[in-house]
Design a protein around this motif. Structure first.
Motif, PDB file in Angstrom:
ATOM      1  N   ILE A 203       0.767  -1.369  -0.086  1.00 30.39           N
ATOM      2  CA  ILE A 203       0.281  -0.060   0.283  1.00 30.39           C
ATOM      3  C   ILE A 203       0.537   1.408  -0.254  1.00 30.39           C
ATOM      4  O   ILE A 203       0.477   2.188  -0.234  1.00 30.39           O
TER       5      ILE A 203
ATOM      6  N   TYR B 174       3.918  -9.724  -6.966  1.00 32.66           N
ATOM      7  CA  TYR B 174       3.302  -8.875  -6.499  1.00 32.66           C
ATOM      8  C   TYR B 174       3.763  -7.817  -7.953  1.00 32.66           C
ATOM      9  O   TYR B 174       3.282  -6.999  -8.754  1.00 32.66           O
ATOM     10  N   ASN B 178       1.984  -5.849 -11.013  1.00 35.18           N
ATOM     11  CA  ASN B 178       2.760  -4.188 -11.215  1.00 35.18           C
ATOM     12  C   ASN B 178       3.008  -4.068 -12.798  1.00 35.18           C
ATOM     13  O   ASN B 178       2.833  -3.075 -13.593  1.00 35.18           O
ATOM     14  N   GLU B 189      -2.852   0.300  -8.849  1.00 33.07           N
ATOM     15  CA  GLU B 189      -3.895   0.860  -7.189  1.00 33.07           C
ATOM     16  C   GLU B 189      -4.730  -0.504  -7.866  1.00 33.07           C
ATOM     17  O   GLU B 189      -5.294  -0.824  -6.580  1.00 33.07           O
ATOM     18  N   LYS B 192      -4.631  -3.493  -5.493  1.00 32.10           N
ATOM     19  CA  LYS B 192      -4.423  -3.859  -4.359  1.00 32.10           C
ATOM     20  C   LYS B 192      -5.525  -3.998  -2.718  1.00 32.10           C
ATOM     21  O   LYS B 192      -5.083  -5.075  -2.291  1.00 32.10           O
TER      22      LYS B 192
END
Lengths: 253, 253
Positions: A203, B174, B178, B189, B192
């Motif tokens: 985050i 992750y 991305n 975003e 998330k």
């Protein structure tokens, strides 16, 4: 008020039913389900139908069934020129029968039965053929979520692939962590704070800046000691490939 | 009061300094650091030493340096028969020089500079040669954490390997998520909430019950469509291996 009918009774359908029932702006007219009992704990029996001819008129029809059933279900709908959307991450908008006005309403989240979820934070990815219809599904999405996105079919496919990496594959790595704990008489509980913090870090930090561990440091001594420790061939192969990927990525920087 | 000296100035050392300074039960006498400025934002300069001969007497010495420096640092300590612990997940207790009483104080967490952390929930894995010393490091650990564990060197190694899977490798997935977003003009975003929910699910469900996605369903059509979509060979290889692992695991059930 936006009137809707939900077609389907699986995970996504059930979470959508729950979310829309809580919204003052939405009137959930009916749920179509082959097995009425699968949604009867969520909505009264008189609103559940299992015959296509019983489906009433509504502003939006949401098809929330498995990917390979979407096309067939959409062609069985006994009406034309109404707004019909599916909820799939991997199916193009064209999978829907063209006799109706088509759209996509894809909530990007992992849904599990019996686990409540806060829809307000779930990104809902929208697509429609007609601009007027986009406004309709946007209103619908905003009634349950604060994160409404316009996403093309191609982008949605990319998002779905990315979601497989950050959700399905990540969960499988949790499973491997769990297996290693069990094999060594350790409780998986010990790993949970680490798992949550690893997700929370994202985050605030980019995944690139959040990366830690022996592969990131190119610490071959620890890497080899880990490979000697791992007896399961499948785990070893995954360890090698992901370590190589982290090291190769570091070289590109 | 338990008096301690911390040797080291990296991520783990800095987070430990911050945590111990907040505890009423601990007196942080000194920090040993080659570069005094690397910890001077945390503790007053008169408590930072960079010469081994300046190190004062304390109940416990905590060596929080990189794995390959632990042995050397422990042998340079100019005293004997005192309690000395290291903070590494992958090093055995024997890496410490045997002239002192040895122990391990391993906080199982991913530490990043400039990201505050709540130590209360971090499992601290303890090991010592002498039973009396175990009580001492247990008191130390309980002063900052509610999750204090007795873990052997062998179990600690297993935990460290498991942590690489559920933290370092997860973060790399992750990173891939991305990259896929960036390539397709999508904001990271959007992923998330999914990332956080995937981690949160594990608190309530076993990783086995939490597994979702095309591999879990053995949905070869979606899997092949994803493989066609992915152009990066490294991403494709990871997708194939983890998909195969999920499918093979399903067959064993």
């Amino acid at each position: 008020m936006v009137s809707i009918v939900i077609i389907g009774s699986g995970n996504v359908a059930q979470h959508l039913i729950t979310a829309f029932l809580q919204s003052d702006e939405i009137e959930l007219i009916q749920v179509f389900s082959r097995q009425k009992e699968s949604v009867s704990h969520l909505i009264s029996l008189d609103k559940i139908v299992s015959d296509y001819d019983e489906i009433k008129e509504a502003a939006i029809y949401i098809i929330a069934v498995s990917d390979n059933a979407i096309g067939e279900v959409s062609s069985k709908l006994p009406f034309e020129n109404r707004l019909v959307v599916h909820t799939s991450g991997s199916m193009p908008i064209e999978i829907l029968d063209s006799k109706n006005r088509r759209g996509v309403f894809y909530p990007l989240q992992t849904f599990t039965k019996n686990k409540a979820i806060n829809f307000k934070e779930i990104p809902i990815c929208l697509e429609s053929e007609l601009a007027d219809d986009f406004m309709r599904i946007e209103k619908l999405a905003k009634s349950i979520s604060n994160s409404v996105q316009s996403i093309s079919s191609e982008q949605r496919k990319a998002l779905h692939v990315a979601a497989v990496f950050v959700c399905n594959f990540v969960n499988h790595l949790y499973k491997i962590g769990n297996d290693i704990c069990v094999e060594n008489q350790l409780s998986f509980e010990i790993l949970k704070p680490l798992i949550v913090e690893t997700a929370q870090k994202i985050i605030q930090l980019s995944p690139e800046n959040a990366q830690t561990g022996p592969a990131k440091r190119n610490d071959t001594e620890t890497i080899n000691s880990h490979l000697n420790f791992i007896s399961d061939e499948n785990q070893k192969e995954i360890y090698k490939l992901l370590t190589k990927s982290i090291i190769d990525h570091g070289k590109k920087l």
